[in-house]
Design an enzyme around this catalytic site. Structure first.
Site, PDB file in Angstrom:
ATOM      1  N   CYS A  81      59.630  33.906   3.693  1.00 43.28           N
ATOM      2  CA  CYS A  81      60.692  35.029   3.905  1.00 43.28           C
ATOM      3  C   CYS A  81      59.875  36.304   3.816  1.00 43.28           C
ATOM      4  O   CYS A  81      59.221  37.043   5.160  1.00 43.28           O
ATOM      5  CB  CYS A  81      61.915  35.712   3.672  1.00 43.28           C
ATOM      6  SG  CYS A  81      61.843  35.811   1.923  1.00 43.28           S
ATOM      7  N   GLU A 119      70.335  37.646  -5.811  1.00 46.19           N
ATOM      8  CA  GLU A 119      68.860  38.463  -4.902  1.00 46.19           C
ATOM      9  C   GLU A 119      69.616  39.595  -4.243  1.00 46.19           C
ATOM     10  O   GLU A 119      69.495  40.511  -3.772  1.00 46.19           O
ATOM     11  CB  GLU A 119      68.040  37.972  -4.109  1.00 46.19           C
ATOM     12  CG  GLU A 119      67.666  36.403  -4.173  1.00 46.19           C
ATOM     13  CD  GLU A 119      67.312  35.911  -2.518  1.00 46.19           C
ATOM     14  OE1 GLU A 119      66.395  35.159  -2.935  1.00 46.19           O
ATOM     15  OE2 GLU A 119      68.070  35.948  -1.422  1.00 46.19           O
TER      16      GLU A 119
HETATM   17  O1  FUB Z   1      67.520  33.597   2.985  1.00 46.48           O
HETATM   18  C1  FUB Z   1      66.554  34.272   4.374  1.00 46.48           C
HETATM   19  C2  FUB Z   1      65.931  34.657   2.937  1.00 46.48           C
HETATM   20  O2  FUB Z   1      65.812  34.171   1.875  1.00 46.48           O
HETATM   21  C3  FUB Z   1      66.088  35.434   2.917  1.00 46.48           C
HETATM   22  O3  FUB Z   1      66.662  37.120   3.215  1.00 46.48           O
HETATM   23  C4  FUB Z   1      65.149  36.149   1.442  1.00 46.48           C
HETATM   24  O4  FUB Z   1      65.967  36.976   0.228  1.00 46.48           O
HETATM   25  C5  FUB Z   1      65.532  34.492   1.088  1.00 46.48           C
HETATM   26  O5  FUB Z   1      66.455  34.346   0.343  1.00 46.48           O
HETATM   27 ZN    ZN Z   2      61.740  38.032   1.778  1.00 43.13          ZN
END
Ligand code: FUB
Ligand code: ZN
Length: 636
Positions: free
Chosen positions: A391, A307
């Site tokens: 999230c 990510e």
């Molecule tokens: O790890 C917490 C949240 O979940 C992150 O900010 C997002 O990218 C997802 O991985």
């Molecule tokens: Zn998110």
């Protein structure tokens, strides 16, 4: 840092920060009555928030809290940072309650706060996974287990709830957890543990907690966490921004949400400390992001792997990751950079991110979400009502709920207008005078903006002249041309002795712009993206039946014309033009590769078509079909 007696519902309280130019305006001082944001905010309140609460229940996120308090006997469910979805929802609900009278929403908030409070451990610790037979695993793996990421979102929700309602109920819970963190982590010489969470978030939350409570130890704690990261304490990977100390960073690396949350917290700390090395690092990273690592949508984080941010110019369109949360983080970071020095480039990027980075993450009906936001798709990427890792949905909700707080600022000199939308504001100047502003505009569909000022005395009205408005912006005061500079990417300062009923008229021409990318962005070479005003456009199959968007070429002299369509996707401006479609010769039916025989392997069939583009923020709200942002342009 002294605390106010009566909390005001401001999103980020820089009112006593020593190193910011701009001070906040409460959410409740601004009312949006426009056709763009107001319906979206209404949907957020009436559809998104109730449906998300149902998701919190049905996915057992609230049950995780009930499990800890002994009300339910069930295993922990979901990803380890699930509590944050409850917290982000609470923050969204709190900002909503700042200006809405809604007993049912209050009831849901009450349920959630009760469950959170009942799950708190006697020492202040709060996380629904690390209890019972897992209690001994607390704080054993800060790199991966998100305990402080949880604490950060709890804290932000608590500050919002306190500022919106005046109640300390959630704030006291958050303070107890923050106190526990302050007692546990810190400099070695204080006998504390030197460690830092793998996911930034707690930093900005602690600074805001310090501002809300007046207790500076929370700010110091945030400073400690920022100073510890980058020294290998949690493994030294760019993924966690742990490879290099903040003050030495120049590029945006690693997990995109973490990186922008980090910089948001660092900007908050700069606002208090004024430490030049921090600001220099933030400026270098901002520059790297904007000139090398950001999509034309303002989306950031191009890699599915981790990510993460990619290398310079690594910006694939169909495989763009561009998480909705990263766009939200970018709004938060730029909002703080803007407060620091009032530079319009930060407001420009905030606006770009709102329209083209964040809004595509939410369906028009307010009930489905994108996690990734590609710039090209074959019709298979569809929004979902919720995610195992959810999230993004409550993150969008909290941003929309707090949006009025991002429209204006005040400074010693006067009022700053960052965003444009029909509505009113009642703004207190620093000397206590109250000024009423009435914005009349159809922005973002039209660039004519009228601001009526009701108030007396001398002060400046700073109006953002967006960087996208490259030519022809004009400003009039009571019908006479404004004599100062009206330059794109700056604020025009109208300073005068105001009389009730004075009207400032800003005209921002919105020609359709064809945007090209740096030649090293391989995927965009020979292509253009189409923008009008702040909005990015795309073509979607639903408006363009009978041909494959991949076969479209814009003629070199193509010109788009806007048309407002009341009946389409809640009302929006489409762009129309004539384009060429070159259907692929039949001999390409089978091979993937072959020896070159001529341009595109034979004479393609060419025909002219009407092409319709819609704002990118509205894509994927109809039947599935191809979508494309970057279009081939003849001769480019
Ligand atoms: O790890 C917490 C949240 O979940 C992150 O900010 C997002 O990218 C997802 O991985
Ligand atoms: Zn998110």
């Amino acid at each position: 840092m002294a605390v106010t007696q009566q909390p005001e519902p401001v999103v980020v309280d820089t009112s006593r920060s020593q190193h910011t130019q701009l001070q906040p305006v409460p959410i409740t001082a601004v009312s949006l009555t426009d056709q763009f944001w107001a319906p979206r905010r209404h949907t957020n309140h009436t559809v998104t928030l109730p449906s998300q609460f149902q998701q919190l229940e049905s996915s057992h996120r609230l049950d995780n809290f009930r499990r800890v308090s002994g009300k339910l006997d069930r295993p922990f469910e979901g990803p380890i940072f699930n509590d944050t979805d409850v917290y982000k929802w609470l923050e969204a609900a709190a900002w909503t309650l700042a200006s809405e009278n809604d007993r049912e929403l209050e009831r849901l908030v009450d349920i959630a706060i009760t469950e959170v409070g009942d799950a708190q451990q006697p020492d202040g610790y709060l996380h629904t996974y690390f209890v019972g037979d897992k209690a001994h695993e607390r704080w054993t793996n800060l790199r991966d287990l998100h305990e402080m990421y949880n604490a950060g979102h709890l804290t932000q929700a608590a500050v919002a709830h306190y500022r919106a309602t005046g109640s300390r109920r959630l704030l006291d819970i958050a303070c107890r957890f923050a106190d526990h963190i302050c007692d546990t982590f810190g400099p070695e010489e204080e006998g504390k543990r030197v460690d830092v969470d793998g996911h930034e978030e707690v930093e900005m939350a602690l600074v805001e907690l310090a501002r809300a409570t007046g207790n500076d130890k929370y700010r110091k704690q945030a400073q400690f966490f920022v100073d510890v990261r980058g020294r290998g304490v949690i493994g030294g990977r760019p993924y966690h921004q742990d490879h290099t100390p903040l003050r030495e960073l120049s590029t945006m690396d690693g997990h995109a949400v973490r990186a922008v949350y980090y910089n948001t917290g660092a900007a908050d700390l700069y606002a208090e400390s004024g430490e030049q090395a921090v600001r220099d690092a933030l400026n270098r990273m901002w520059h790297n992001m904007v000139t090398r690592r950001m999509y034309v949508s303002s989306g950031i984080g191009s890699r599915y792997d981790w990510e993460a941010f990619g290398k310079d110019f690594e910006l694939p369109n169909e495989r763009a990751y561009t998480e909705t949360c990263a766009a939200i983080g970018n709004v938060m970071w730029n909002w703080r950079m803007l407060a620091i020095d009032g530079d319009a480039r930060f407001a420009d990027l905030m606006e770009q991110s709102l329209y083209n980075g964040v809004l595509p993450g939410l369906s028009l009906d307010g009930q489905e979400y994108f996690y990734q936001n590609p710039l090209e798709d074959d019709g298979t990427h569809r929004r979902q009502p919720w995610f195992g890792c959810a999230c993004c949905p409550p993150n969008v909700a909290r941003l929309l709920a707090s949006l009025p707080g991002y429209f204006y600022n005040v400074s010693d000199a006067g009022i700053w207008v960052h965003l444009y939308a029909e509505g009113q504001a009642e703004i207190k100047l620093q000397d206590g005078r109250t000024i009423r502003l009435q914005q009349r505009t159809r922005y973002p569909w039209d660039g004519a903006i009228e601001v009526e000022v009701t108030g007396e005395g001398t002060f400046s009205l700073f109006l953002r002249i967006p960087g996208w408005c490259e030519e022809g912006a004009t400003l009039e005061v009571n019908g006479s041309p404004y004599e100062g500079p009206v330059e794109p990417g700056t604020y025009a300062e109208v300073r005068r002795e105001w009389r009730p009923g004075d009207v400032v008229r800003l005209t921002l021409p919105m020609p359709v712009r064809q945007i090209e990318a740096h030649p090293y962005v391989a995927e965009d070479r020979g292509r253009v993206a189409v923008m009008r005003g702040p909005l990015l456009y795309c073509i979607e199959q639903a408006d363009n039946p009978g041909f494959d968007p991949r076969d479209v070429t814009l003629p070199a002299d193509s010109a788009f014309s806007p048309e407002f369509r009341d009946d389409l996707l809640g009302g929006l401006s489409v762009l129309r033009t004539r384009a060429k479609v070159q259907e692929l010769p039949a001999e390409w039916a089978k091979p993937l590769y072959r020896t070159v025989k001529g341009p595109r392997g034979g004479k393609p069939q060419e025909r002219e078509v009407d092409l319709v583009a819609i704002p990118y923020l509205a894509w994927a709200n109809r039947e599935p079909g191809r979508m494309q942002v970057w279009l081939r342009l003849e001769g480019l």
